[in-house]
Scaffold this active site. Structure first.
Site, PDB file in Angstrom:
ATOM      1  N   GLU A  30      20.474   8.399 -19.734  1.00  0.00           N
ATOM      2  CA  GLU A  30      19.649   7.414 -19.027  1.00  0.00           C
ATOM      3  C   GLU A  30      20.386   6.083 -18.934  1.00  0.00           C
ATOM      4  OE1 GLU A  30      17.174   8.400 -16.902  1.00  0.00           O
ATOM      5  OE2 GLU A  30      16.352   9.332 -18.698  1.00  0.00           O
ATOM      6  N   HIS A  31      20.371   5.511 -17.738  1.00  0.00           N
ATOM      7  CA  HIS A  31      21.031   4.234 -17.451  1.00  0.00           C
ATOM      8  C   HIS A  31      22.550   4.318 -17.673  1.00  0.00           C
ATOM      9  CE1 HIS A  31      17.451   1.795 -16.664  1.00  0.00           C
ATOM     10  NE2 HIS A  31      16.870   2.535 -17.573  1.00  0.00           N
ATOM     11  N   ASP A  33      24.351   6.214 -15.283  1.00  0.00           N
ATOM     12  CA  ASP A  33      24.941   6.549 -13.982  1.00  0.00           C
ATOM     13  C   ASP A  33      25.581   5.344 -13.321  1.00  0.00           C
ATOM     14  OD1 ASP A  33      22.438   5.418 -13.459  1.00  0.00           O
ATOM     15  OD2 ASP A  33      21.907   6.839 -11.867  1.00  0.00           O
ATOM     16  N   GLY A 112       5.503   7.231  -9.176  1.00  0.00           N
ATOM     17  CA  GLY A 112       5.469   6.320 -10.302  1.00  0.00           C
ATOM     18  C   GLY A 112       5.622   6.994 -11.643  1.00  0.00           C
ATOM     19  N   ALA A 113       5.884   8.298 -11.659  1.00  0.00           N
ATOM     20  CA  ALA A 113       5.977   9.033 -12.914  1.00  0.00           C
ATOM     21  C   ALA A 113       7.407   9.118 -13.434  1.00  0.00           C
ATOM     22  CB  ALA A 113       5.415  10.445 -12.741  1.00  0.00           C
ATOM     23  N   SER A 116      11.406  10.609  -9.693  1.00  0.00           N
ATOM     24  CA  SER A 116      12.266  10.334  -8.550  1.00  0.00           C
ATOM     25  C   SER A 116      11.734  10.854  -7.229  1.00  0.00           C
ATOM     26  CB  SER A 116      13.676  10.875  -8.791  1.00  0.00           C
ATOM     27  OG  SER A 116      14.589  10.201  -7.962  1.00  0.00           O
ATOM     28  N   GLU A 150      18.995   3.474  -0.444  1.00  0.00           N
ATOM     29  CA  GLU A 150      18.208   2.790  -1.473  1.00  0.00           C
ATOM     30  C   GLU A 150      18.879   1.494  -1.922  1.00  0.00           C
ATOM     31  OE1 GLU A 150      15.475   3.991  -5.290  1.00  0.00           O
ATOM     32  OE2 GLU A 150      16.283   5.516  -3.936  1.00  0.00           O
ATOM     33  N   ASP A 162      19.798  10.410  -9.258  1.00  0.00           N
ATOM     34  CA  ASP A 162      18.584  10.989  -8.710  1.00  0.00           C
ATOM     35  C   ASP A 162      18.854  11.759  -7.424  1.00  0.00           C
ATOM     36  OD1 ASP A 162      17.421   9.693 -10.818  1.00  0.00           O
ATOM     37  OD2 ASP A 162      16.362   8.207  -9.617  1.00  0.00           O
ATOM     38  N   TYR A 214      15.103  -3.468 -14.033  1.00  0.00           N
ATOM     39  CA  TYR A 214      16.192  -2.508 -13.820  1.00  0.00           C
ATOM     40  C   TYR A 214      17.446  -3.254 -13.341  1.00  0.00           C
ATOM     41  CZ  TYR A 214      18.524   1.724 -12.004  1.00  0.00           C
ATOM     42  OH  TYR A 214      19.415   2.739 -11.750  1.00  0.00           O
TER      43      TYR A 214
END
Length: 371
Positions: A30-31, A33, A112-113, A116, A150, A162, A214
Site C-alpha cells: 500500500e502506497h 506504487d 468509496g469502499a 477502486s 486520473e 489500480d 493522499y
C-alpha cells in the site's frame, strides 16, 4: 443485459461494443506504487460495464445506472463534473484518435469502499474504445491511459496499481507488479484450496483522496527522496542510514514504504512456496505500519482489523488508500461467522453503522461482454 437495455432506451440503438473491467483488492503493498515500488493486488468479482457506440461529432453522451436519471450531454471536455470526469478524461487522453461517443455505464463495485471503482470505470471505457476504434493498445497501455486520465484530467495523483490490476489480472491469480519497470507476473492465489477466504470488511466510511491527504503523503515521499538523493523511495537500501537523515512525518513515511516493499516480496515468496496459510503475519505488520508510520488508517478500519483478529482471522489489514474504505481479513472457512460476529459486535458497541461483508475471489481483468 441491464446496461444494454438502458443504452437502447437512452440512445435508440444497440451499443457497438460492451466491456467489463473489475475493481481490485490489494493483498499487500500500500502506497508503494507511486514510490516506484512493488504491489500485489488481485481483481475482484465486482466491476464496471461500459456499453459504447461512436459518434461522428465530438459530443459525449453519458448515462450511469447508478448516478444519473438520464443521459448527460458534454460538448466540451472541460464541462465534465463528478463521476463523468473519469470517463471524459479517458477520451481526452486519446485526443483526436477518438471522436465523441454514446456511453452507458453500470457498476457493482461498492463506491468509496477502497476497491477502486474509479479504475474499473476508466479501464472499462478505455478497453471499449480500444476495441471500437481498433487502437491496438495492450492491457498495460490501457492501464497507463486510465492512470493518465486520473492524474492529468481528474487531478488525483494515483499510481498505476489500480488500473493495472483492472486491466491485467487473471482469474485465480494475484498480480505482482514492479511499478517502476511495469514488469509483472501472475502469482497463483487459490485460497479455497487451503481452506481460506479473504473477507472484505467495508466500513461504509467514504474516503475522498483527490487534493487531500493522499496528495500530501505523496508530496512527503517525494520530498524525502530528494533529501536522500534517490529517484524514489524504492531506491533506499540503507534504511537505518536514511532514517538518521530525516525527521518527523518524512521519516515515518520512509519507514513504511521501505518495509512495505520488503513485505510484498516476502509474501510473494510465501505464495510461490505454497505457504498460503503463513501470510497473515505480514498482513498484520502492513496494517500497523499504515496506521502508525503512514498514518492513513481510521478508527473504523483499526477496529475492523482488531475485531477480525479477536474473532479468529489469520491476519488483517486496511486495503486501498485509507482514511476509510475497507479492511481485508484472511479467514479460515470455519471461522467466517465468528469473524463477522466479532466485527459486528465491536461496531455495535461503538454505536457505529454496521459494516458490509464481501468475500473476494481473484477474478479476471478487463474483457469483452457478449450481448
Amino acid at each position: 443485459m441491464r446496461v444494454v437495455e438502458a443504452f437502447r432506451t437512452a440512445f435508440g440503438a444497440d451499443p457497438a461494443t460492451v466491456w467489463h473491467a473489475p475493481g481490485r483488492v490489494n493483498l499487500i503493498g500500500e502506497h508503494t506504487d507511486y514510490n516506484d515500488g512493488f504491489v500485489l493486488p488481485f481483481a475482484v468479482p465486482w466491476g464496471v460495464t461500459a456499453a459504447i457506440s461512436p459518434r461522428a461529432d465530438r459530443t459525449i453522451r453519458l448515462l450511469s445506472l447508478q448516478s444519473s436519471p438520464g443521459p448527460i450531454t458534454i460538448a466540451e471536455h472541460g464541462d465534465a463534473q463528478g463521476w463523468t470526469r473519469y470517463v471524459v478524461g479517458v477520451l481526452a487522453m486519446l485526443g483526436d484518435q477518438v471522436p465523441g461517443a454514446d456511453i452507458a455505464i453500470d457498476g457493482d463495485v461498492p463506491q468509496g469502499a477502497g476497491l477502486s471503482s474509479s479504475a474499473a470505470l476508466e479501464v472499462s471505457v478505455a478497453a471499449a474504445l480500444n476495441d471500437l476504434h481498433d487502437l491496438g493498445l495492450t492491457p498495460m497501455e490501457l492501464a497507463l491511459l486510465g492512470q493518465r486520465a486520473e492524474n492529468d484530467f481528474v487531478g488525483m495523483p494515483c499510481g498505476i496499481m489500480d488500473q493495472a490490476a483492472s486491466a491485467l489480472c487473471e482469474q485465480g491469480h494475484a498480480l505482482f507488479l514492479d511499478c517502476r519497470s511495469l514488469g509483472h507476473r501472475r502469482v497463483p492465489l487459490d485460497l479455497a484450496a487451503h481452506g481460506l477466504r479473504l473477507l472484505v470488511i467495508d466500513t461504509r466510511v467514504h474516503h475522498e483522496h483527490a487534493g487531500g491527504e493522499y496528495a500530501k503523503r505523496r508530496a512527503e515521499c517525494e520530498s524525502a527522496a530528494r533529501k536522500l538523493g534517490v529517484a524514489a523511495l524504492r531506491d533506499v537500501t540503507d534504511l537505518a542510514g536514511a532514517l538518521d537523515r530525516l525527521q518527523g512525518a518524512e521519516r515515518r513515511r520512509v519507514m513504511h514504504v521501505v518495509t512495505e516493499n520488503h513485505r510484498v516480496e516476502a509474501l510473494v515468496g510465501l505464495l510461490r512456496a505454497g505457504a498460503v496459510t503463513e501470510i497473515g503475519a505480514l498482513l498484520n505488520a502492513s496494517h500497523l505500519s499504515l496506521r502508525d508510520q503512514y498514518e492513513v488508517s481510521s478508527p473504523e478500519l483499526d477496529l475492523a482489523v482488531e475485531a477480525s483478529l479477536r474473532g479468529g482471522a489469520r491476519g488483517a489489514r486496511m486495503t486501498g488508500g485509507g482514511f476509510g474504505g475497507s479492511a481485508v481479513a484472511l479467514v479460515a472457512e470455519d471461522r467466517l461467522d465468528s469473524v463477522r460476529r466479532s466485527v459486528e459486535d465491536a461496531y455495535t458497541e461503538r454505536g457505529w453503522q454496521a459494516p458490509r461483508f464481501l468475500t473476494a475471489v481473484p477474478s479476471a481483468g478487463a474483457s469483452p461482454v457478449a450481448f
